[in-house]
Scaffold this motif. Sequence first.
Motif, PDB file in Angstrom:
ATOM      1  N   ILE A 291      -8.050  -7.233   3.065  1.00 21.90           N
ATOM      2  CA  ILE A 291      -7.688  -5.970   3.448  1.00 21.90           C
ATOM      3  C   ILE A 291      -8.895  -5.258   2.356  1.00 21.90           C
ATOM      4  CG2 ILE A 291      -5.381  -6.035   4.069  1.00 21.90           C
ATOM      5  CD1 ILE A 291      -4.698  -4.784   1.251  1.00 21.90           C
ATOM      6  N   SER A 292      -9.178  -4.033   3.185  1.00 23.00           N
ATOM      7  CA  SER A 292     -10.137  -3.074   2.192  1.00 23.00           C
ATOM      8  C   SER A 292      -9.491  -1.745   2.404  1.00 23.00           C
ATOM      9  CB  SER A 292     -11.417  -3.106   2.764  1.00 23.00           C
ATOM     10  OG  SER A 292     -11.545  -2.572   3.847  1.00 23.00           O
ATOM     11  N   VAL A 293      -9.683  -0.986   1.321  1.00 24.75           N
ATOM     12  CA  VAL A 293      -9.425   0.558   1.272  1.00 24.75           C
ATOM     13  C   VAL A 293     -10.390   1.327   2.172  1.00 24.75           C
ATOM     14  CG1 VAL A 293      -8.865   2.487  -0.055  1.00 24.75           C
ATOM     15  CG2 VAL A 293      -7.984   0.212  -1.000  1.00 24.75           C
ATOM     16  N   VAL A 294      -9.833   1.974   2.945  1.00 30.63           N
ATOM     17  CA  VAL A 294     -10.649   2.927   3.645  1.00 30.63           C
ATOM     18  C   VAL A 294     -10.779   4.333   3.067  1.00 30.63           C
ATOM     19  CG1 VAL A 294     -10.879   4.217   5.964  1.00 30.63           C
ATOM     20  CG2 VAL A 294      -9.823   2.167   5.987  1.00 30.63           C
TER      21      VAL A 294
ATOM     22  N   PHE B   6       7.410   0.189   4.963  1.00 36.09           N
ATOM     23  CA  PHE B   6       6.262  -0.171   3.738  1.00 36.09           C
ATOM     24  C   PHE B   6       6.103  -1.612   4.089  1.00 36.09           C
ATOM     25  CE2 PHE B   6       8.635   2.815   0.981  1.00 36.09           C
ATOM     26  CZ  PHE B   6       7.356   3.546   0.302  1.00 36.09           C
ATOM     27  N   ILE B   7       4.602  -1.826   4.055  1.00 38.27           N
ATOM     28  CA  ILE B   7       4.216  -3.137   4.601  1.00 38.27           C
ATOM     29  C   ILE B   7       3.537  -3.969   3.444  1.00 38.27           C
ATOM     30  CG2 ILE B   7       3.932  -2.336   6.875  1.00 38.27           C
ATOM     31  CD1 ILE B   7       0.886  -2.568   6.167  1.00 38.27           C
TER      32      ILE B   7
ATOM     33  N   ASP C  73       9.527   4.435   4.146  1.00 36.92           N
ATOM     34  CA  ASP C  73       8.108   5.291   3.567  1.00 36.92           C
ATOM     35  C   ASP C  73       7.967   6.680   4.448  1.00 36.92           C
ATOM     36  OD1 ASP C  73       5.713   6.008   2.575  1.00 36.92           O
ATOM     37  OD2 ASP C  73       4.472   4.471   3.991  1.00 36.92           O
TER      38      ASP C  73
ATOM     39  N   GLU D 180      -3.064   7.693  -1.969  1.00 39.59           N
ATOM     40  CA  GLU D 180      -4.380   7.033  -1.116  1.00 39.59           C
ATOM     41  C   GLU D 180      -4.939   5.907  -2.187  1.00 39.59           C
ATOM     42  OE1 GLU D 180      -6.100  10.162   1.185  1.00 39.59           O
ATOM     43  OE2 GLU D 180      -7.808   8.535   1.350  1.00 39.59           O
TER      44      GLU D 180
ATOM     45  N   GLN E 299      -0.612   2.253  12.030  1.00 42.29           N
ATOM     46  CA  GLN E 299       0.181   2.136  10.694  1.00 42.29           C
ATOM     47  C   GLN E 299      -0.765   1.920   9.474  1.00 42.29           C
ATOM     48  OE1 GLN E 299       3.145  -1.073  12.322  1.00 42.29           O
ATOM     49  NE2 GLN E 299       4.192  -0.557  10.518  1.00 42.29           N
ATOM     50  N   LEU E 300      -1.712   1.053   9.918  1.00 44.93           N
ATOM     51  CA  LEU E 300      -3.094   0.823   8.899  1.00 44.93           C
ATOM     52  C   LEU E 300      -3.729   2.085   8.470  1.00 44.93           C
ATOM     53  CD1 LEU E 300      -4.292  -2.709  10.265  1.00 44.93           C
ATOM     54  CD2 LEU E 300      -2.918  -2.295   8.353  1.00 44.93           C
TER      55      LEU E 300
ATOM     56  N   PRO F 291       0.909  -1.228  -0.002  1.00 41.82           N
ATOM     57  CA  PRO F 291      -0.132   0.010   0.087  1.00 41.82           C
ATOM     58  C   PRO F 291       0.867   1.417  -0.125  1.00 41.82           C
ATOM     59  CG  PRO F 291      -0.503  -1.509   1.791  1.00 41.82           C
ATOM     60  CD  PRO F 291       0.622  -2.042   1.310  1.00 41.82           C
ATOM     61  N   SER F 292       0.393   2.378  -0.864  1.00 40.25           N
ATOM     62  CA  SER F 292       1.166   3.627  -0.829  1.00 40.25           C
ATOM     63  C   SER F 292       0.456   4.375   0.023  1.00 40.25           C
ATOM     64  CB  SER F 292       1.194   4.258  -2.268  1.00 40.25           C
ATOM     65  OG  SER F 292       1.456   5.465  -2.351  1.00 40.25           O
ATOM     66  N   ARG F 293       1.343   5.142   0.901  1.00 40.39           N
ATOM     67  CA  ARG F 293       0.793   5.938   1.911  1.00 40.39           C
ATOM     68  C   ARG F 293       0.604   7.478   1.319  1.00 40.39           C
ATOM     69  NH1 ARG F 293       3.280   9.731   4.883  1.00 40.39           N
ATOM     70  NH2 ARG F 293       5.206   8.792   4.006  1.00 40.39           N
ATOM     71  N   MET F 294       1.561   7.838   0.491  1.00 45.45           N
ATOM     72  CA  MET F 294       1.161   9.172  -0.206  1.00 45.45           C
ATOM     73  C   MET F 294       0.428   8.937  -1.448  1.00 45.45           C
ATOM     74  SD  MET F 294       5.004  10.766  -0.042  1.00 45.45           S
ATOM     75  CE  MET F 294       6.163   9.799  -0.542  1.00 45.45           C
TER      76      MET F 294
ATOM     77  N   GLU G 181      -2.564   4.986   8.675  1.00 44.29           N
ATOM     78  CA  GLU G 181      -1.800   5.795   7.867  1.00 44.29           C
ATOM     79  C   GLU G 181      -1.916   5.345   6.327  1.00 44.29           C
ATOM     80  OE1 GLU G 181       1.783   7.976  10.193  1.00 44.29           O
ATOM     81  OE2 GLU G 181       2.179   6.042   9.702  1.00 44.29           O
ATOM     82  N   LEU G 182      -1.928   4.159   6.114  1.00 46.55           N
ATOM     83  CA  LEU G 182      -1.979   3.688   4.787  1.00 46.55           C
ATOM     84  C   LEU G 182      -3.430   3.645   4.181  1.00 46.55           C
ATOM     85  CD1 LEU G 182       0.478   0.743   5.550  1.00 46.55           C
ATOM     86  CD2 LEU G 182       0.814   2.743   4.060  1.00 46.55           C
ATOM     87  N   ASN G 183      -4.530   4.251   4.913  1.00 45.00           N
ATOM     88  CA  ASN G 183      -5.847   4.214   4.719  1.00 45.00           C
ATOM     89  C   ASN G 183      -6.205   2.618   4.217  1.00 45.00           C
ATOM     90  OD1 ASN G 183      -6.189   6.911   4.505  1.00 45.00           O
ATOM     91  ND2 ASN G 183      -4.607   6.923   3.303  1.00 45.00           N
ATOM     92  N   ILE G 184      -6.005   1.638   4.887  1.00 41.92           N
ATOM     93  CA  ILE G 184      -6.327   0.296   4.683  1.00 41.92           C
ATOM     94  C   ILE G 184      -6.884  -0.149   5.986  1.00 41.92           C
ATOM     95  CG2 ILE G 184      -4.982  -0.323   2.646  1.00 41.92           C
ATOM     96  CD1 ILE G 184      -3.370  -2.050   4.733  1.00 41.92           C
ATOM     97  N   SER G 185      -7.763  -1.429   5.784  1.00 44.85           N
ATOM     98  CA  SER G 185      -8.176  -1.736   7.026  1.00 44.85           C
ATOM     99  C   SER G 185      -8.186  -3.390   6.859  1.00 44.85           C
ATOM    100  CB  SER G 185      -9.752  -1.599   7.624  1.00 44.85           C
ATOM    101  OG  SER G 185     -10.464  -1.831   6.525  1.00 44.85           O
TER     102      SER G 185
ATOM    103  N   SER H 173       6.583  12.324  -4.983  1.00 42.46           N
ATOM    104  CA  SER H 173       5.618  11.924  -4.429  1.00 42.46           C
ATOM    105  C   SER H 173       5.622  10.343  -4.437  1.00 42.46           C
ATOM    106  CB  SER H 173       4.256  12.335  -5.336  1.00 42.46           C
ATOM    107  OG  SER H 173       4.348  13.317  -5.586  1.00 42.46           O
TER     108      SER H 173
ATOM    109  N   PRO I  41       2.497   3.953  -7.889  1.00 39.74           N
ATOM    110  CA  PRO I  41       1.462   2.858  -7.675  1.00 39.74           C
ATOM    111  C   PRO I  41       0.159   3.142  -8.537  1.00 39.74           C
ATOM    112  CG  PRO I  41       1.799   4.656  -5.919  1.00 39.74           C
ATOM    113  CD  PRO I  41       2.660   4.835  -6.818  1.00 39.74           C
TER     114      PRO I  41
ATOM    115  N   ASN J 264     -11.482   7.976   2.902  1.00 38.21           N
ATOM    116  CA  ASN J 264     -11.636   9.259   3.665  1.00 38.21           C
ATOM    117  C   ASN J 264     -12.429  10.282   3.121  1.00 38.21           C
ATOM    118  OD1 ASN J 264     -10.116   7.910   5.895  1.00 38.21           O
ATOM    119  ND2 ASN J 264      -8.427   8.579   4.662  1.00 38.21           N
TER     120      ASN J 264
END
Lengths: 584, 584
Positions: free
Chosen positions: B578-581, B179-180, B221, A187, A572-573, A182-185, A575-579, B556, B565, B583
């Motif tokens: 997993i799922s994308v949250v 990075f995870i 990251d 989303e 951490q999750l 997953p990319s944090r930057m 920040e990465l916008n995942i669950s 970026s 990405p 926002n």
Amino acid sequence: MFRSYTCGELNASHINQEVTLAGWVQKSRDKGFMIWIDLRDRYGITQLILDENRTDKTIFEKAKSLGREFVIQVKGTVIERESKNPNMATGEIEILVSELTILNEAQLPPFTIEDETDGGEDIRMKYRYLDIRRNPVKNSLLFRHKVAMEVRNYLSNQGFCEVETPYLIKSTPEGARDFIVPSRMNEGQFYALPQSPQTFKQLLMVGGMDKYFQIVKCFRDEDLRADRQPEFTQIDCEMAFVEQEDILNQFEGLTRHLLKEVKGIEVDKFPRITYEYAMKTYGNDKPDIRFGMEFGELNEVTKHKDFPVFNAAEFVVGIAAPGCASYTRKEIDALIDWVKRPQIGATGMIYCKYELDGSLKSSVDKFFDQEDLKKWAEITGAKPGDMIFVLCGNTDKTRTQMSALRMELATRLGLRNPNEFAPLWVLDFPLLEWDEESGRYHAMHHPFTSPKPEDLHLIGTEPGKIRANAYDMVLNGNEIGGGSIRIHDKDLQARMFELLGFSKEEAENQFGFLMNAFQYGAPPHGGLAFGLDRLVAILGGQETIRDFIAFPKNNSGRDVMIDAPSTIDDKQLEELNISVVVNN
Amino acid sequence: MFRSYTCGELNASHINQEVTLAGWVQKSRDKGFMIWIDLRDRYGITQLILDENRTDKTIFEKAKSLGREFVIQVKGTVIERESKNPNMATGEIEILVSELTILNEAQLPPFTIEDETDGGEDIRMKYRYLDIRRNPVKNSLLFRHKVAMEVRNYLSNQGFCEVETPYLIKSTPEGARDFIVPSRMNEGQFYALPQSPQTFKQLLMVGGMDKYFQIVKCFRDEDLRADRQPEFTQIDCEMAFVEQEDILNQFEGLTRHLLKEVKGIEVDKFPRITYEYAMKTYGNDKPDIRFGMEFGELNEVTKHKDFPVFNAAEFVVGIAAPGCASYTRKEIDALIDWVKRPQIGATGMIYCKYELDGSLKSSVDKFFDQEDLKKWAEITGAKPGDMIFVLCGNTDKTRTQMSALRMELATRLGLRNPNEFAPLWVLDFPLLEWDEESGRYHAMHHPFTSPKPEDLHLIGTEPGKIRANAYDMVLNGNEIGGGSIRIHDKDLQARMFELLGFSKEEAENQFGFLMNAFQYGAPPHGGLAFGLDRLVAILGGQETIRDFIAFPKNNSGRDVMIDAPSTIDDKQLEELNISVVVNN
């Protein structure tokens, strides 16, 4: 400086020198008035001696307290051993200890640090750092390094440039499953870890890099079969302005160089066989040719002889197992049971002894006379003393079964000598294979593989018959490398994607950057990738790759030493916008 | 074979030979009756000539149709050039073309493929495969390969073994952000990509590997500052049974070897300074010592002279800028504006001209007489013709500001010659640094760094004053490598975790495997890691690392060439649980 010498280098020429050594206590023998200690480091073992009469009392007592795997430093004098050990590099000498420092204590290790250990696979993996102290693992890692260095120096001397390609790339649904990041930057977006640097090396060719290689980690998120790792290492290579012949010569040269440098073995020019021939002769596209037992197709000579099983079969095939005419009924039955196991799946097996007196005795004598059986012997190449084994059924399945039997027999007969190396090329792989499940063609190699120009006319009619400019290097029954000439024409590449069922949009979305690159002057190019883990294991004469990987994962993809993967912080999750989706 | 020679190797000795070349059309000049084409490949450029009178008409016409970057193959005869070009390796000859094949056409590239291109950064990144055709990028990649090969061969010859450590490891909240990688097979669990192989290399030392290295990708990251990449390459090294001195000598040897082999430069033994000295003298722990301008602390000589600014300041510091006494008022004002920019943050700057006649003229003459200013000159080492610049304020901030000014002046004065190399060691880093935000100490290097034994007594009282056995190698104002002697005692390691605010449980959970390993006989060990990207760029005489990375990411974290990405299939997410949250 903790030492003046390592534990592997002292010999008679050092006698009377004052030396300092450091290492681990391999073992100690305490005879009361005399203590011998084997001190070990990466380079070897040196015997230490402490003598009640010659050693300071405090030091003598300290030496008594040492346990296995204690880390110590000693000073002392090199003296000649009374009973020399010619099997040891340092066997002529020992060290009369005058100073002893305990650098670190050690708990009793959970398994013995010996060449033959009492530790099972699981415990050795959990304490891999102790396992690495053992010669078989340590030497495998040193051997791997030596092979990698030879590869790099050879290719570099041949003008290849090692280029590091990125690890955080783009996911493509084609092929095996990607590991994703997953990319944090960015989303909601993800990188993928590369399954291979395939597209990047092709782009380097478009970029004029001409000769590229890289020893590189690759990643596949597949269910792990035995001896597969989620991360593995490739020797990845690509060349521009080449034809298949150039690539075969280049990498045959590399392999020949390796065999010579790391094994001291000179091999002849590699045999070359087609995929079709390999399947027909060995039932397998990665044949072990250290031994014969080539397939003899018996359809012609077994049909219409009133044996209903053969008459009903699409395919009848035999092999001659050398010297097996002496097999007892029990041994034969065991072998029949072996081919009937679900992993092999044969429904039965016919056999025919070629007695030393020249007579033939089969399990189907009711249907086949000596004349018939002579033909079997002829076709399978059997000689007096051999046993012919025959399987029948669906062509593909039977070939696979017979291939498994051939390998099993060779193993039982000791024909798979790990110190013998029989490399070969398998050429002309099919471009496509039909996938029943999805009802479409898949690329057998990958979507960038060039079809043979002379087969291109089949594209609209019989695409399954198109052969590719694709090749595998095979060594002792293992595919150690594979590659192809690539498509460098954007129109042909577009047609390939079409043939593989990609919509224009999908092709554009996933490989647009490559097709785009092809518009700016792509040279003809091709390449090959070796699986380094496997290559090193085979050169090392081993069946399994695990000892040649410092920190391997188990069959569930876990590193049991560090206990990974693991749960991570909610932060951490977030920040990465995942669950994590919890399945009930 | 598409060619008998490359485009970089033909010279007068080949005249009259029939040759085949392949490559890209760099440019062509069409004089009507005569066409010259520059044919380019990785190795160079060869001039082709087609002559209406000597060349087949069809070929001549075909040559007229060639555009820039077309990929062609030609056959022809090597002939002597009429007007030789001594600046070109192939400048004595040209090829009179007799056959011409277009291997691939090319669209007009979006920027010129020349050493000085008209393409901006963004477009060159999007078409990186075209950018790589340009000499500055291509040569940077070839140079990187050369450096990496030298490093590997040097270390390997010194007994180091390259060991590949895993990329799929365990996430630790300590340090930078990981990075995870979600694990499909281990639901709800994640791997992390390594920020460095730190713990693995220490485990290899516990495992007796003795001398380890690896050229390896690492991942962080972090929000990207200019010239930082989310994935970067380290030369990672570790040795057992060593003290700090051994490591300094070993890697000073490596760097000296590199400078000699790739730059032809011999350097003296590296100067060694302490962290404290570096901060005091250069305001910086990675000083550029290609030039002087060392700090002169002026507190003593500026206080109690009625100048309220200095009197109020914690710290007053000056440097002597060589030859700057001739600066005009305008130039000085510009410099004052420069130090007052928010990035630097000074509130003002005092200056003092050391005139060639020996008199001194400062901006604070009202408060300081010639006698006073003479002392400034003495302390800063100023000579007639120099200008002394003085900053004051909080000690740490002022040092940082003065350090920036020093570098800026050196740049303006042309003192940062990219072909001069001034390496040094900075030693005795503090073990800990206080973090205001979290209200606790952080490890300055990492939690495995060994404190200096003589400072250990401060652990309960003044932990911030403990110095570590940690060292950086600095080259031309950049930290190119850093490392430390590690803790190898489990009790001391436990105390360190405690000091860093880890609960026993956290320490066990995150680093239990390492502490566990230390119970089984860990040798004294230490190591160092070089940043390869930066090292190569500096050796290559460049300010930026980007051209030394084949496929870099932008600020970026995007690869704009492959557009990563990217979003991925719902099916992929589902398989990974997993799922994308989203926002809002």
